[in-house]
Motif scaffolding. Structure first.
Motif, PDB file in Angstrom:
ATOM      1  N   SER A  63     -58.964 -67.833 -77.853  1.00 19.30           N
ATOM      2  CA  SER A  63     -57.864 -67.028 -77.310  1.00 19.30           C
ATOM      3  C   SER A  63     -56.629 -67.129 -78.206  1.00 19.30           C
ATOM      4  O   SER A  63     -55.931 -66.129 -78.429  1.00 19.30           O
ATOM      5  CB  SER A  63     -57.531 -67.479 -75.887  1.00 19.30           C
ATOM      6  N   SER A 115     -53.315 -60.123 -75.303  1.00 18.26           N
ATOM      7  CA  SER A 115     -53.604 -61.379 -76.002  1.00 18.26           C
ATOM      8  C   SER A 115     -53.008 -62.572 -75.260  1.00 18.26           C
ATOM      9  O   SER A 115     -53.634 -63.635 -75.160  1.00 18.26           O
ATOM     10  CB  SER A 115     -53.057 -61.320 -77.426  1.00 18.26           C
ATOM     11  N   VAL A 135     -55.132 -63.395 -72.373  1.00 18.55           N
ATOM     12  CA  VAL A 135     -56.354 -64.081 -72.817  1.00 18.55           C
ATOM     13  C   VAL A 135     -56.077 -65.562 -73.016  1.00 18.55           C
ATOM     14  O   VAL A 135     -56.873 -66.427 -72.630  1.00 18.55           O
ATOM     15  CB  VAL A 135     -56.893 -63.440 -74.113  1.00 18.55           C
TER      16      VAL A 135
END
Length: 421
Positions: free
Chosen positions: A28, A296, A299
């Motif tokens: 991640s 992002s 994540v």
């Protein structure tokens, strides 16, 4: 120090779960850093495409559209400009240099740009870097000379002396080719990391020669066709161009010349400041940029929640372990610190793994990314902004680790010893 050794031993005892958590966090973080690196370098690449040009002039349309087709070779002009208009402003007392641009043809998916020798003299990119040749020279008197951008030469394996045939239009596959007028490669430009690398450069006379015998958008046939040798003997003066770039003698005169061009009565023209248009263009792309960044971040949060879940799930199994630690003299604060260290250790290793994956990806893929998308990804140390992001992620991981640590802190010695097997 003993708490650190104890935390390491505890993680080693649960190494499979800890390893999976570290991989989730590492992947991640790699995604987040990759999005941030691409976003930063894309912005820098856009900003470095053109430098030292005061005005970009084209037919009246939108400023972003004019910037896209004249500088980035994306899309098409709404209309052309008469050659007389270019000559009028080229002779303007405030103009230091002018570069005509003529677009419309292509070669195997790469755009063809008709221009003058002034292009190689005055065009700047990056921090006012001039164009340089890795091989050969600029085009000269022969209208069928062509200078290739670095990416074109590398992708198609062309070298000086190679003969190529241009195609009409800008589609990847064209049904109309100028087979009767082949061009010869005379020079290859050094890489710039800009659309120049993906462009074939010919003279305005060469662009005119290609279409000297065209009528109503169609090539002539039979006796009406003009051969390459016949075209060389003709006066190949262009009647129209797509756009032109201007460099002024004084920056103070920029707005006055811009207003004069926009008010030009002979034909409707638009003059834009490249820097302002670039900011507008990036503003349009900002929504997608922020969306990628938010995805992002979520994540990364998912990876950290996975870490929190793994630590919480292990607490019930470790209640006897905590009770034994308490029984041998460990205070509640020691138990709290132990779990904080475990969360911090998992996060730190995950961050290091994410950074390592990022650099491995850059090493393996930056050549392909540059060839495919013209985006250069430098292999440099993390920027201050990236270090701030990593520090924030680590702080978030430690903060989230405080939840199971607080729960273990609240467990009593008697509760731990009363667990039934």
């Amino acid at each position: 120090m003993y708490l650190l050794r104890l935390a390491f031993a505890s993680l080693a005892n649960r190494r499979f779960t800890a390893l999976l958590t570290v991989c989730a966090i590492g992947l991640s973080i790699c995604l987040l850093l990759a999005v941030e690196r691409v976003r930063t370098e894309a912005r820098a690449s856009f900003a470095n495409t053109i430098s030292g040009t005061d005005l970009v002039v084209g037919a009246r349309s939108g400023s972003i559209n004019l910037l896209l087709y004249s500088v980035f070779r994306i899309g098409n002009a709404t209309n052309n400009i008469r050659w007389e208009s270019f000559e009028h402003f080229q002779a303007h007392p405030q103009v230091k240099w002018a570069i005509p641009l003529s677009l419309g043809d292509s070669h195997r998916g790469y755009r063809v740009l008709g221009t003058s020798p002034a292009y190689f003299t005055h065009y700047r990119y990056g921090r006012r870097q001039a164009l340089a040749f890795s091989a050969g020279r600029p085009f000269a008197d022969d209208p069928f000379d062509v200078v290739l951008g670095a990416e074109v030469a590398q992708a198609l394996n062309y070298s000086p002396g190679t003969e190529i045939v241009l195609a009409h239009g800008v589609a990847d596959i064209s049904l109309v080719r100028h087979d009767d007028k082949p061009f010869r490669v005379v020079g290859i430009l050094a890489p710039t990391g800009t659309p120049v690398d993906r462009t074939l450069h010919i003279s305005l006379a060469g662009m005119e020669a290609l279409h000297i015998d065209w009528r109503n958008g169609m090539p002539a046939r039979g006796a009406a066709r003009v051969s390459a040798d016949e075209a060389r003997a003709m006066a190949l003066q262009p009647e129209a161009i797509t756009a032109f770039l201007l460099g002024l003698k004084s920056r103070i005169a920029t707005f006055a010349v811009q207003r004069e061009i926009n008010d030009y009565r002979a034909e409707p023209l638009l003059a834009i400041l490249p820097g302002v248009a670039l900011q507008d263009l990036w503003g349009l792309m900002g929504t997608a940029e922020r969306a990628l960044l938010i995805v992002s971040i979520f994540v990364v949060l998912t990876g950290l929640v996975g870490m929190l879940t793994a630590i919480l799930a292990s607490l019930n199994e470790r209640r006897r372990e905590m009770a034994i630690l308490r029984s041998v003299g460990a205070r509640p604060a020691h138990v709290f610190g132990l779990l904080i260290l475990e969360a911090g250790g998992i996060a730190a290793v995950g961050i290091l793994l994410g950074v390592a994956l990022l650099y491995l990806g850059i090493v393996l893929g930056r050549g392909w990314v540059q060839a495919r998308y013209g985006l250069f990804l430098p292999l440099g140390l993390p920027s201050a902004h990236e270090l701030t992001i990593l520090a924030g992620i680590y702080a978030a991981a430690v903060t989230m680790g405080a939840a199971p640590a607080w729960r273990a802190y609240r467990q009593s010695l008697a509760d731990g010893l009363s667990i039934r097997l």
